[in-house]
Design an enzyme around this catalytic site. Structure first.
Site, PDB file in Angstrom:
ATOM      1  N   MET A   1      -4.911   0.377  -2.063  1.00 21.69           N
ATOM      2  CA  MET A   1      -3.633  -0.154  -2.499  1.00 21.69           C
ATOM      3  C   MET A   1      -2.593   0.961  -2.612  1.00 21.69           C
ATOM      4  SD  MET A   1      -3.795  -3.414  -2.801  1.00 21.69           S
ATOM      5  CE  MET A   1      -4.946  -4.756  -3.040  1.00 21.69           C
ATOM      6  N   CYS A   2      -1.354   0.565  -2.689  1.00 19.87           N
ATOM      7  CA  CYS A   2      -0.245   1.510  -2.797  1.00 19.87           C
ATOM      8  C   CYS A   2       0.320   1.472  -4.218  1.00 19.87           C
ATOM      9  CB  CYS A   2       0.841   1.144  -1.786  1.00 19.87           C
ATOM     10  SG  CYS A   2       0.233   0.972  -0.094  1.00 19.87           S
ATOM     11  N   GLU A   3       1.354   2.266  -4.470  1.00 25.15           N
ATOM     12  CA  GLU A   3       2.035   2.220  -5.762  1.00 25.15           C
ATOM     13  C   GLU A   3       3.532   2.148  -5.547  1.00 25.15           C
ATOM     14  OE1 GLU A   3       1.022   4.292  -9.200  1.00 25.15           O
ATOM     15  OE2 GLU A   3      -1.127   4.430  -8.764  1.00 25.15           O
ATOM     16  N   ILE A  78       4.426   4.948  -2.525  1.00 22.49           N
ATOM     17  CA  ILE A  78       3.418   5.865  -1.995  1.00 22.49           C
ATOM     18  C   ILE A  78       2.301   5.008  -1.414  1.00 22.49           C
ATOM     19  CG2 ILE A  78       3.950   7.903  -3.369  1.00 22.49           C
ATOM     20  CD1 ILE A  78       1.765   7.080  -5.322  1.00 22.49           C
ATOM     21  N   ASN A 108       3.202  -3.657  -2.549  1.00 19.19           N
ATOM     22  CA  ASN A 108       1.879  -3.177  -2.922  1.00 19.19           C
ATOM     23  C   ASN A 108       0.937  -4.370  -2.830  1.00 19.19           C
ATOM     24  OD1 ASN A 108      -0.466  -2.312  -4.212  1.00 19.19           O
ATOM     25  ND2 ASN A 108       0.410  -2.524  -6.240  1.00 19.19           N
TER      26      ASN A 108
END
Length: 266
Positions: A1-3, A78, A108
């Protein structure tokens, strides 16, 4: 996963402190090392930076971190790649023009086998996130008008966000420079800072700031992030399906949609 990281403020404000915490999670304190991006609104213009490498070791990210760029609305991301190659075309946030404004989006989550209906807006990269953004923009263009108020637009956005969230994980930030729409499928948090201001300590870096020395009594600055960025402040944790529309650092409308409970891991 992303942030994700977003900012809404009532006066041009730099994002250096929060950005410093987020970038550490991009390959140092977190695994999100497959790219990073940030977009700052300046009037109707957007100043953006993207790289397909870890933000924690990026010299360009360090420049952004140490050179205050004033903005009332900003969106950062990110990436931990799960769909699409690690390349510049697949880094968030994504930008498109509609109704003489730049719309900026970061996501996300993941929607497997997303069914994208081609239209005016088409993806450049390979991610499901960009496909979702283009789908959202195409459908928004079909169902909204330039005279719609932010509250009217949010009604359409909530309906679309709920539809996407029922297909997978959909946490998002979206802005056209006038407002910031945030939707939580699984994880999102926010904090609003206003007078009296105090100090704050980042979770991911040995950095402390005294906001009283950096602000005026009239400033209102709200930060939205996937997870709280500081250790000594009280963050508001979004509920599943909760959404908020921000402008000038304040929530102008909000609500919650019903989402099915996630399936238990076997």
């Amino acid at each position: 996963m992303c942030e994700l990281l977003g900012m809404s403020a009532n006066t041009p404000t730099d994002l250096c402190f929060s950005f410093s915490g987020l970038t550490r999670r991009g390959g140092e304190t977190g695994p999100h090392a497959d790219g990073w991006g940030v977009a700052f609104y300046e009037g109707k213009g957007v100043r953006s930076f993207h790289e397909s490498c870890a933000s924690a070791s990026s010299e360009i990210a360090q420049v952004v971190e140490t050179h205050p760029i004033k903005s009332e609305t900003a969106i950062c991301h990110i990436r931990q790649a799960n769909v699409g190659n690690v390349c510049l075309a697949n880094t968030h946030p994504f930008t498109r023009e509609m109704w003489c404004r730049y719309w900026v989006f970061a996501h996300n989550g993941q929607i497997n086998n997303f069914s994208y209906q081609p239209g005016l807006y088409q993806p450049v990269g390979e991610t499901d996130s960009e496909q979702i953004f283009c789908d959202l923009m195409n459908r928004l263009r079909q169902n909204a008008t330039t005279t719609d108020t932010p509250e009217q637009l949010s009604g359409i956005l909530v309906e679309l966000a709920g539809e996407y969230a029922r297909q997978g994980v959909f946490n998002c930030l979206l802005s056209n420079g006038e407002w910031l729409f945030t939707f939580c499928s699984t994880k999102l948090a926010s904090i609003t800072r206003r007078a009296p201001f105090g100090p704050a300590q980042l979770k991911d870096a040995d950095v402390t700031i005294d906001f009283e020395a950096e602000t005026t009594p009239n400033d209102v600055v709200s930060i939205i992030a996937t997870e709280p960025l500081t250790t000594d402040e009280s963050w508001d944790i979004y509920q599943r399906g909760e959404w908020k529309l921000w402008s000038g650092g304040e929530v102008i409308t909000s609500g919650q949609v019903q989402l099915p409970e996630p399936e238990a891991k076997k």
